[in-house]
Design an enzyme around this catalytic site. Structure first.
Site, PDB file in Angstrom:
ATOM      1  N   GLU A   1     -47.801 153.189  76.705  1.00 24.58           N
ATOM      2  CA  GLU A   1     -46.359 152.918  76.733  1.00 24.58           C
ATOM      3  C   GLU A   1     -45.786 153.381  78.072  1.00 24.58           C
ATOM      4  OE1 GLU A   1     -45.426 155.241  73.329  1.00 24.58           O
ATOM      5  OE2 GLU A   1     -46.586 153.940  72.021  1.00 24.58           O
TER       6      GLU A   1
ATOM      7  N   LEU B   1     -45.001 149.175  71.683  1.00 23.90           N
ATOM      8  CA  LEU B   1     -44.849 150.592  71.344  1.00 23.90           C
ATOM      9  C   LEU B   1     -45.539 150.880  70.003  1.00 23.90           C
ATOM     10  CD1 LEU B   1     -41.467 152.410  71.837  1.00 23.90           C
ATOM     11  CD2 LEU B   1     -43.224 153.194  70.279  1.00 23.90           C
ATOM     12  N   ALA B   2     -46.802 151.188  70.047  1.00 26.15           N
ATOM     13  CA  ALA B   2     -47.573 151.376  68.815  1.00 26.15           C
ATOM     14  C   ALA B   2     -48.859 152.133  69.162  1.00 26.15           C
ATOM     15  CB  ALA B   2     -47.898 150.021  68.192  1.00 26.15           C
ATOM     16  N   GLU B   3     -48.909 153.394  68.806  1.00 28.81           N
ATOM     17  CA  GLU B   3     -50.026 154.235  69.244  1.00 28.81           C
ATOM     18  C   GLU B   3     -51.341 153.846  68.589  1.00 28.81           C
ATOM     19  OE1 GLU B   3     -47.038 155.331  68.402  1.00 28.81           O
ATOM     20  OE2 GLU B   3     -46.281 156.141  70.296  1.00 28.81           O
TER      21      GLU B   3
ATOM     22  N   GLN C   1     -48.453 159.301  75.742  1.00 31.51           N
ATOM     23  CA  GLN C   1     -47.105 159.653  76.213  1.00 31.51           C
ATOM     24  C   GLN C   1     -46.702 161.100  75.911  1.00 31.51           C
ATOM     25  OE1 GLN C   1     -43.189 157.392  75.388  1.00 31.51           O
ATOM     26  NE2 GLN C   1     -43.873 156.781  77.423  1.00 31.51           N
TER      27      GLN C   1
ATOM     28  N   TYR D   1     -49.915 161.025  66.616  1.00 42.02           N
ATOM     29  CA  TYR D   1     -50.336 161.016  65.202  1.00 42.02           C
ATOM     30  C   TYR D   1     -50.450 159.631  64.561  1.00 42.02           C
ATOM     31  CZ  TYR D   1     -49.439 165.942  66.037  1.00 42.02           C
ATOM     32  OH  TYR D   1     -49.447 167.195  66.576  1.00 42.02           O
ATOM     33  N   PRO D   2     -49.628 158.651  64.921  1.00 41.38           N
ATOM     34  CA  PRO D   2     -49.857 157.319  64.327  1.00 41.38           C
ATOM     35  C   PRO D   2     -51.252 156.763  64.653  1.00 41.38           C
ATOM     36  CG  PRO D   2     -47.701 157.402  65.373  1.00 41.38           C
ATOM     37  CD  PRO D   2     -48.421 158.671  65.761  1.00 41.38           C
TER      38      PRO D   2
ATOM     39  N   HIS E   1     -41.824 166.401  70.984  1.00 42.00           N
ATOM     40  CA  HIS E   1     -42.277 166.157  72.354  1.00 42.00           C
ATOM     41  C   HIS E   1     -43.258 167.225  72.819  1.00 42.00           C
ATOM     42  CE1 HIS E   1     -39.009 163.325  72.258  1.00 42.00           C
ATOM     43  NE2 HIS E   1     -39.441 162.804  73.394  1.00 42.00           N
TER      44      HIS E   1
END
Lengths: 362, 328
Positions: B31, B60-62, B84, B90-91, B131
C-alpha cells in the site's frame, strides 16, 4: 449496445447445452464441443466417478483418514482440467481430487494428504497443480499471484482457480477477485456451487441472486453453467480461458451442481437435509446425461462404454493396491522441509528424535 | 565510494534498490509504496527507477498482498511486500501462518517461497492506536518463518540484502523509531548473515541481550553502567529465528549475569524464550537469575503514556543492579 453492467452480468439461466434427458439445447452464445472432446470427456467422467467411489471405499477400509467426495460433481472436476493447457495452472481445494488426477497427477500421490503420510504428496511443478488447499479461498490469492507473475514474464499462462460455495463468503475470495480485476490477471475463478458448506445451505450462505453475480462489484464478468452438463461447462469455462489468455482479464464462473453425498464420511447429512431433496439430483447425474446424448448421437456404444469402464477400473485398482501398501514416512522428514538450510534448533531436535527412536528399537 | 552517511530508512531504500538492480525478479509491492514511496519513504524512487511492473501499489488489502506474493514466489519472482505498519499485518495473518510458513513443508521442499514481508515495527514514534505493536512473538512462534530485526544502519542494509537473497520467507521487522537514525556506513563490508547475533559491546560483568529497537537503549545503559564502574556487554540478536544460541550463550557464560531487553509484553514472549534457552544452557555459569526488562502485559499504550511501556536506561540499570552482586 451492451453496457458495462450487461457485460458483467451472468446469463439469466445457467448455460446448458445438453439437458438432463440427453437432448441438445442450442445456445446463442456457446457452441456444443466437438464429438471427440465429448467422448473423451465421457471417459474421464467415468474414471472420475470410479475414483471417487474407490476412495470412499478406502475410507471405510481405514486406508484413508477421510475423503471429501465429488461424486455427482465430476463434470465440474473434469471440465476444469480439460479446458486448460499444459503450461496453465490448476489451484484445487480439498474436494478436487478428481480434477487433479484428470490433470495427470498420480492418484496415489494425490491421496497422500488424505492417507496421512504427508500434506502434499505430489510435486506441484510437475503438472502445474498447486497443493490442495484446506483453508477456504486462501489459494485464490496465490492463483492471482501466479497469473500476475506469468504476465510480468510475458507468458500467456492461464490459471484455473477452484472454490466452493462456502468459500465465496471468505475475505480472501473478495480480495482475490479485486486484485485480479485491478491487475487484469488471467485467472478463471470457478465456483462449484454444490448447495452446501458442510451443513449450511446456500440460502444461509448468501443473499446474492447467484454466486456468479459476485463478480459485478469487482468488474469481473460472471457466468453460470449447469454443473452437471459437461458440454455446457466446457463451453463456458473454455470461453473464459480463451478470454483470459487473450488478455481480457479474469472471469468468474459458477457451476450449479449438488453434493449428493455427505461432506465427508465423518458427516451425517440426514441431520440437515431430506432424502427427498437429494433424489431429483441423482436423476441429473452428469454421466447418465452425457451417456444419453452420446448414445443418441451414435457416438457411444457398448464397446466404447466398456472400454471407458475398463480404464476406470484399471485406475481404481492401481489406486487401491497402492494405498493398501503400508508406507511408513521417515520421521527425519519432520525436520527436513521447513527451511532450505536447517536451523541449529531443528538439527538438535532431529538428533533428539533419532536418538529416541534408536532407543525404542533397542 | 562505499562509505556513506545514511539514515536507516535510506539504507533500506538503498538495499532494495541494489537488490532490484542485481536481480530483475525482485518485485516490490504494497500500500502506497509506489508514487508516495511508502509512508516512511523506504521505497522512495523505486517506481521511478524500475517502473510500475517492479514497484507498485496494490488495493488496500493485506491478505491480498501476502497471498498474491505467495503466488508470485511460486512462479519465479522474489517479492518484497510491505505491511505499512506492524499492526496492519493481522489481516494477512492466515496467509502468513497457513501458507507462507507451511508451503515448503507441505510440499516436501518442492515449492520454496523466497519472499520478504517488511513491517515497520514497534514503538517510540508516538503513533496512535494500531500503528505500533511488537508482534514478533506471533511470527517467531510459527515454524517455517525466519524473523529478523536490524538495529543499526549498516545492518539494515545488509540484513535486507540477505533477506531478499534468502531462499525462504523472511519476516523483516524495521524498528520505526530508528528509521531516521543516521550513521556513516561502509557498504563494502558486509555484516554477518541471517542467523548470527553480534556482540555490539564487550563486557566483563553482565550481558544485555537485545534486538531491533532496544539495542541502542541497551548500549546507552551499558555506557551509563561503565560510568558507575560496571563492565556491561551488549549482544544484538539481529535474527530472532533462527536463534543464535552460540553467540548469546558464550557472552552470558563469560559474564555470568544477563538481562534481556525487549519492547514487547513479557508474558509468553521472545524474551521469555531467551531466558529459558539461556538458563537451560548456561545454568552453571549463572551467578544470578536472568532478569528481563520488557513492556507491561498491556495493549500498546497511547502516545502520551508510551514512555512507560518502553524499556528505559534506568530500568535496565535497575535490572543490572538486581543481579545479586556480592558487593551489594
Amino acid at each position: 449496445m451492451s453496457t458495462v453492467e450487461e457485460r458483467l452480468l451472468p446469463s439469466a439461466e445457467p448455460v446448458r447445452l445438453i439437458d438432463e434427458h440427453g437432448a441438445a439445447h442450442p445456445h446463442t452464445s456457446y457452441q456444443l464441443p466437438s464429438a471427440e472432446t465429448l467422448t473423451d470427456g465421457y471417459a474421464q467422467l467415468v474414471k472420475g466417478r470410479r475414483l471417487n467411489d474407490q476412495a470412499s471405499a478406502l475410507v471405510r477400509q481405514g486406508r484413508l483418514a477421510v475423503y471429501p467426495s465429488s461424486h455427482g460433481q465430476e463434470a465440474c472436476q473434469v471440465a476444469a482440467t480439460m479446458v486448460i493447457e499444459e503450461r496453465d495452472w490448476l489451484f484445487p481445494t480439498y474436494r478436487d481430487t478428481v480434477s487433479i488426477v484428470s490433470r495427470g497427477v498420480d492418484p496415489i500421490e494425490t491421496l497422500t494428504l488424505l492417507r496421512g503420510d504427508w500434506h502434499s504428496g505430489y510435486d506441484p511443478h510437475e503438472r502445474n497443480v498447486a497443493p490442495q488447499s484446506t483453508p477456504l479461498a486462501t489459494q485464490l490469492l496465490h492463483a492471482v499471484g501466479v497469473a500476475h507473475a506469468a504476465r510480468l514474464k510475458g507468458e500467456d499462462t492461464v490459471v484455473m482457480a477452484l472454490v466452493g460455495d462456502g468459500g465465496t463468503s471468505e475475505g480472501d475470495f473478495h480480495e482475490a477477485l479485486n486484485f485480479a480485476a485491478v491487475w487484469q490477471a488471467p485467472v478463471v475463478f470457478f465456483i462449484q456451487n454444490n448447495e452446501y458448506a458442510i451443513s449450511v445451505p446456500l440460502a444461509k450462505q448468501t443473499a446474492a441472486p447467484s454466486l456468479a453475480h459476485k463478480g459485478i462489484g469487482y468488474g469481473v464478468p460472471g457466468e453460470r453453467a449447469d454443473g452437471n452438463d459437461l458440454a455446457g461447462l466446457l463451453a463456458v469455462l473454455g470461453t473464459a480461458v480463451e478470454r483470459a489468455r487473450a488478455g481480457e482479464g479474469p472471469q468468474l464462473v459458477e457451476a450449479h451442481t449438488y453434493r449428493v453425498q455427505a461432506h465427508t464420511n465423518a458427516d451425517d447429512a440426514t441431520r440437515y437435509r431430506d432424502d427427498a431433496e437429494v433424489t431429483p439430483w441423482l436423476e441429473r447425474d452428469p454421466i447418465k446425461r452425457l451417456d444419453a446424448y452420446l448414445s443418441g448421437a451414435g457416438l457411444l456404444d457398448d464397446a466404447r462404454r466398456a472400454a471407458a469402464l475398463a480404464e476406470a477400473d484399471r485406475v481404481a485398482e492401481y489406486t487401491r493396491v497402492g494405498l493398501m501398501e503400508d508406507v511408513q514416512p521417515d520421521p527425519a522428514e519432520l525436520f527436513q522441509h521447513l527451511y532450505t538450510v536447517q536451523t541449529p534448533q531443528l538439527r538438535e531436535q532431529a538428533a533428539f528424535l533419532a536418538d529416541e527412536l534408536a532407543r525404542e528399537e533397542a | 565510494m562505499t562509505h556513506v552517511k545514511l539514515s536507516m530508512a535510506q539504507a533500506l531504500n538503498q538495499a532494495l534498490r541494489d537488490a532490484m538492480r542485481a536481480d530483475d525478479t525482485v518485485l516490490m509491492f504494497g500500500e502506497d509504496v509506489g508514487a508516495l514511496g511508502g509512508v516512511f519513504r523506504v521505497t522512495d524512487g523505486l517506481t521511478a527507477e524500475f517502473g510500475e511492473s517492479r514497484c507498485f501499489d496494490t488495493p488496500l488489502a493485506e491478505s491480498g498482498i501476502v497471498g498474491t506474493a505467495i503466488g508470485m514466489a511460486m512462479n519465479g519472482m522474489r517479492p518484497v511486500v510491505e505491511m505499512q505498519f506492524d499492526a496492519f499485518g493481522y489481516p494477512a495473518f492466515e496467509q502468513v501462518v497457513s501458507h507462507v510458513a507451511k508451503m515448503r513443508n507441505r510440499t516436501r521442499g518442492k515449492i520454496t517461497l523466497p519472499m520478504v514481508i517488511r513491517m515497520p515495527y514497534a514503538g517510540g514514534i508516538g503513533g496512535v492506536e494500531h500503528h505500533c505493536d511488537s508482534s514478533e512473538a506471533y511470527y517467531a512462534h510459527t515454524p517455517g518463518l525466519t524473523v529478523v530485526a536490524p538495529s543499526t544502519v549498516a545492518d539494515a542494509y545488509w540484513l535486507m540484502r540477505r533477506a531478499i537473497e534468502f531462499p525462504d520467507p523472511v519476516i523483516f521487522l524495521e524498528p520505526k523509531k530508528l528509521y531516521w537514525a543516521k550513521e556513516e556506513i561502509d557498504l563494502g563490508t558486509p555484516e554477518p548473515g541471517i542467523g548470527k547475533a553480534v556482540v555490539r559491546r564487550e563486557g566483563a560483568d553482565a550481558t544485555l541481550i537485545a534486538y531491533g529497537p532496544t539495542v541502542p537503549v541497551a548500549l546507552e545503559a551499558a555506557e551509563a553502567a561503565a560510568a558507575e564502574g560496571r563492565s556491561v556487554g551488549v549482544v544484538d540478536l539481529r535474527s530472532i529465528v533462527p536463534f543464535d544460541d552460540e553467540t548469546v550463550c558464550a557472552a552470558v557464560r563469560s559474564t555470568g549475569r544477563a538481562v534481556v531487553v525487549a519492547e514487547a509484553s513479557g508474558f509468553a514472549s521472545v524474551s521469555s524464550e531467551i531466558v529459558a534457552r539461556v538458563t537451560e544452557r548456561c545454568f552453571h555459569s549463572l551467578a544470578a537469575p536472568i532478569r528481563r526488562v520488557t513492556g507491561f502485559d498491556i495493549p500498546f499504550p497511547p502516545p502520551h503514556l508510551e514512555r512507560h511501556q518502553l524499556p528505559s536506561v534506568d530500568r535496565i540499570l535497575d535490572a543490572v543492579d538486581d543481579l545479586q552482586w556480592e558487593d551489594s
